[in-house]
Write an enzyme that holds these catalytic residues in place. Structure first.
Site, PDB file in Angstrom:
ATOM      1  N   GLU A 167      49.526  57.699  39.854  1.00  0.00           N
ATOM      2  CA  GLU A 167      48.105  57.280  40.117  1.00  0.00           C
ATOM      3  C   GLU A 167      47.060  56.956  38.986  1.00  0.00           C
ATOM      4  O   GLU A 167      46.109  57.676  38.713  1.00  0.00           O
ATOM      5  CB  GLU A 167      47.329  58.399  41.145  1.00  0.00           C
ATOM      6  CG  GLU A 167      48.081  58.696  42.275  1.00  0.00           C
ATOM      7  CD  GLU A 167      47.094  59.682  43.205  1.00  0.00           C
ATOM      8  OE1 GLU A 167      46.215  60.114  42.936  1.00  0.00           O
ATOM      9  OE2 GLU A 167      47.630  59.864  44.526  1.00  0.00           O
ATOM     10  N   GLU A 352      53.353  60.390  48.561  1.00  0.00           N
ATOM     11  CA  GLU A 352      52.568  61.401  48.835  1.00  0.00           C
ATOM     12  C   GLU A 352      51.761  61.217  50.136  1.00  0.00           C
ATOM     13  O   GLU A 352      51.155  60.010  50.094  1.00  0.00           O
ATOM     14  CB  GLU A 352      51.400  61.689  47.620  1.00  0.00           C
ATOM     15  CG  GLU A 352      51.738  62.512  46.486  1.00  0.00           C
ATOM     16  CD  GLU A 352      50.718  62.501  45.329  1.00  0.00           C
ATOM     17  OE1 GLU A 352      49.431  62.932  45.874  1.00  0.00           O
ATOM     18  OE2 GLU A 352      50.977  62.779  44.412  1.00  0.00           O
TER      19      GLU A 352
HETATM   20  C1  BGC Z   1      47.342  63.593  43.642  1.00  0.00           C
HETATM   21  C2  BGC Z   1      47.546  65.066  43.811  1.00  0.00           C
HETATM   22  C3  BGC Z   1      46.339  65.671  44.651  1.00  0.00           C
HETATM   23  C4  BGC Z   1      46.222  64.937  45.786  1.00  0.00           C
HETATM   24  C5  BGC Z   1      45.294  65.392  46.814  1.00  0.00           C
HETATM   25  C6  BGC Z   1      46.854  62.896  44.874  1.00  0.00           C
HETATM   26  O1  BGC Z   1      45.674  62.147  44.377  1.00  0.00           O
HETATM   27  O2  BGC Z   1      48.505  62.912  43.104  1.00  0.00           O
HETATM   28  O3  BGC Z   1      47.767  65.416  42.434  1.00  0.00           O
HETATM   29  O4  BGC Z   1      46.526  66.950  44.557  1.00  0.00           O
HETATM   30  O5  BGC Z   1      46.142  63.606  45.774  1.00  0.00           O
HETATM   31  O6  BGC Z   1      44.100  65.176  46.400  1.00  0.00           O
END
Ligand code: BGC
Length: 457
Positions: A167, A352
């Site tokens: 990111e 993610e």
């Molecule tokens: C990130 C994580 C973060 C998650 C939730 C993503 O932007 O890669 O490190 O904990 O979102 O905010």
């Protein structure tokens, strides 16, 4: 074929974490401090003054955590490497003891039949490099490539999937423009410089990979469809600016070799015209795109919010998570198909996806029931299947996160895990969402076809 399985046998069912958020022991075995170590110790910058000093103590409990991954049936795990454990000063001498931690972790994963997916940079820049200008110093492309090369030589044969950056948008927006994240700068002129150096570092690391290792390397970006709040010209333009800034800035650079036109308008005098040679370095062929998806945004023109001049519009009918993000699964389908359309049909991974909802600090009767998170996963996994039916080449999915963890400036106040962590005892409890995900994995996604929106078969 109505009953054809949507998810092929080769599909990666994973969960993701990052080093500073879970490891704890940030200075153990000769590691150098990171900007997050410094940031979290600065008064008032994280909720409750929380730090990653202990976090989930994964640095010492990783064996147990691998056992939990097995229990869930995961066949993939995405984690990040703390640059400062490998090179305590960011450049120069390699710290073998830091490398050993990741060597053991990777061996443990492979023994458990879990495919490791390593991210080289998930926001924990060595403090020593920040002292030399960090992402504002052009030399960082070489520093990063040197660090990457150390990792490729040590583990390139055993880790089949690498990502350069996690990111980059957040690194720049949170770290250099709005200041909520380390290193906490708020500077219009710095933001595009940081972005550009992040992307140059990405390109240099991909080049290093090609000479050192032969499996797959990609880039992980966070994407968020921007829907104009109305058909008015100013709202349409605001949505285009928001989309350029968040969704196209990094992927256009990496895949098309140019930055979106709108950035010139957003940054004005602060926009440094990049050279053709830099853009050629940035545009390296990559083997996959990793997409982190959490929410969408309904965008309206808002002249006071400089420099972007937009704000999000709250949706009265929607569910919002504890971090204030609208739950909107169809946008995951949309963004996956958009990436395919814009950047060509290449392998995609949802690297993610997950949600912070309230969970109590301690398990109740040994259980954590988190029905909102179960719904979130059910709908978003269906959205992935939908994108695959639409032709997107999605090859894996990683829940964020394996464990409740240090949520950056929000400290431990927000829980994203499919496994609950009792921070007093470090007791882990698989949440109902973790059990649900395990059932989806066990049935290779069939469960998703059987259940209705309320979870009834
Ligand atoms: C990130 C994580 C973060 C998650 C939730 C993503 O932007 O890669 O490190 O904990 O979102 O905010």
């Amino acid at each position: 074929m109505p009953n054809a399985p949507i998810f092929p046998d080769s599909f990666l069912w994973g969960a993701a974490t990052s080093a500073y958020q879970i490891e704890g022991s940030p200075l153990a075995d000769g590691a150098g401090a990171s900007i997050w170590h410094r940031f979290s110790r600065s008064p008032g910058l994280t909720a409750n003054g929380d730090t990653g000093d202990v976090a989930c103590d994964h640095y010492r409990r990783w064996r147990g955590d691998i056992a939990l991954m097995r229990e869930l049936g995961l066949n993939a795990y995405r984690f990040s490497i703390a640059w400062g454990r490998i090179l305590p000063s960011g450049t120069g001498a390699v710290n073998e003891r830091g490398l050993d931690f990741y060597r053991q972790l990777v061996d443990g994963l492979l023994e458990a039949g879990i495919t490791p997916n390593a991210t080289l940079y998930h926001w924990d820049l060595p403090e020593a490099l920040d002292n030399r200008g960090g992402w504002l110093n052009r030399d960082i492309a070489d520093w990063f490539a040197d660090y990457a090369r150390v990792m490729f030589r040590a583990l390139g044969d055993r880790i089949p999937m690498w990502s350069t950056l996690n990111e980059p948008w957040v690194v720049t927006d949170g770290g250099y423009l709005h200041g909520a994240l380390a290193p906490g700068h708020r500077n219009l002129f710095e933001a595009p410089i940081a972005t550009h150096n992040l992307m140059r570092a990405h390109g240099a690391a991909v080049q290093a990979y090609r000479s050192e290792a032969k499996q797959a390397i990609g880039l992980v970006v966070n994407l968020e469809p921007k829907y104009p709040a109305s058909e008015r010209d100013d709202d349409l333009a605001a949505a285009r600016r928001a989309d350029a800034y968040m969704n196209r800035q990094y992927l256009d650079a990496a895949c098309l070799g140019s930055y979106p036109e709108e950035l010139r308008d957003i940054f004005g005098d602060a926009w440094p015209e990049p050279s053709a040679a830099d853009m050629a370095l940035i545009k390296q062929p990559i083997d996959f795109i990793g997409i982190n998806y959490y929410t969408r945004n309904v965008t309206e023109h808002w002249p006071l919010a400089l420099p972007l001049r937009w704000r999000g519009v709250r949706q009265p009918q929607a569910t919002y998570t504890e971090t204030g993000w609208e739950v909107h699964a169809p946008s995951l389908t949309r963004i996956l198909l958009w990436v395919k359309e814009r950047y060509g049909n290449q392998p995609l991974y949802v690297t993610e996806n997950g949600a912070a909802f309230y969970d109590p600090p301690k398990a109740i009767d040994g259980r954590i029931d988190d029905p909102l998170r179960v719904d979130y996963y059910r709908e978003h996994l269906r959205a992935v299947a939908e994108a695959m039916r639409g032709g997107a080449d999605v090859r894996g999915y990683y829940a964020w996160s394996l464990l409740d963890n240090f949520e950056w400036s929000l400290g431990y106040s927000k829980r994203f895990g499919i496994i609950h962590v009792d921070y007093e005892t470090q007791q882990r409890t698989v949440k109902a969402s973790g059990r649900f995900y395990a059932d989806v994995i066990r049935t290779q996604g069939e469960l998703l076809q059987k259940q209705d929106r309320n979870g009834f078969a």
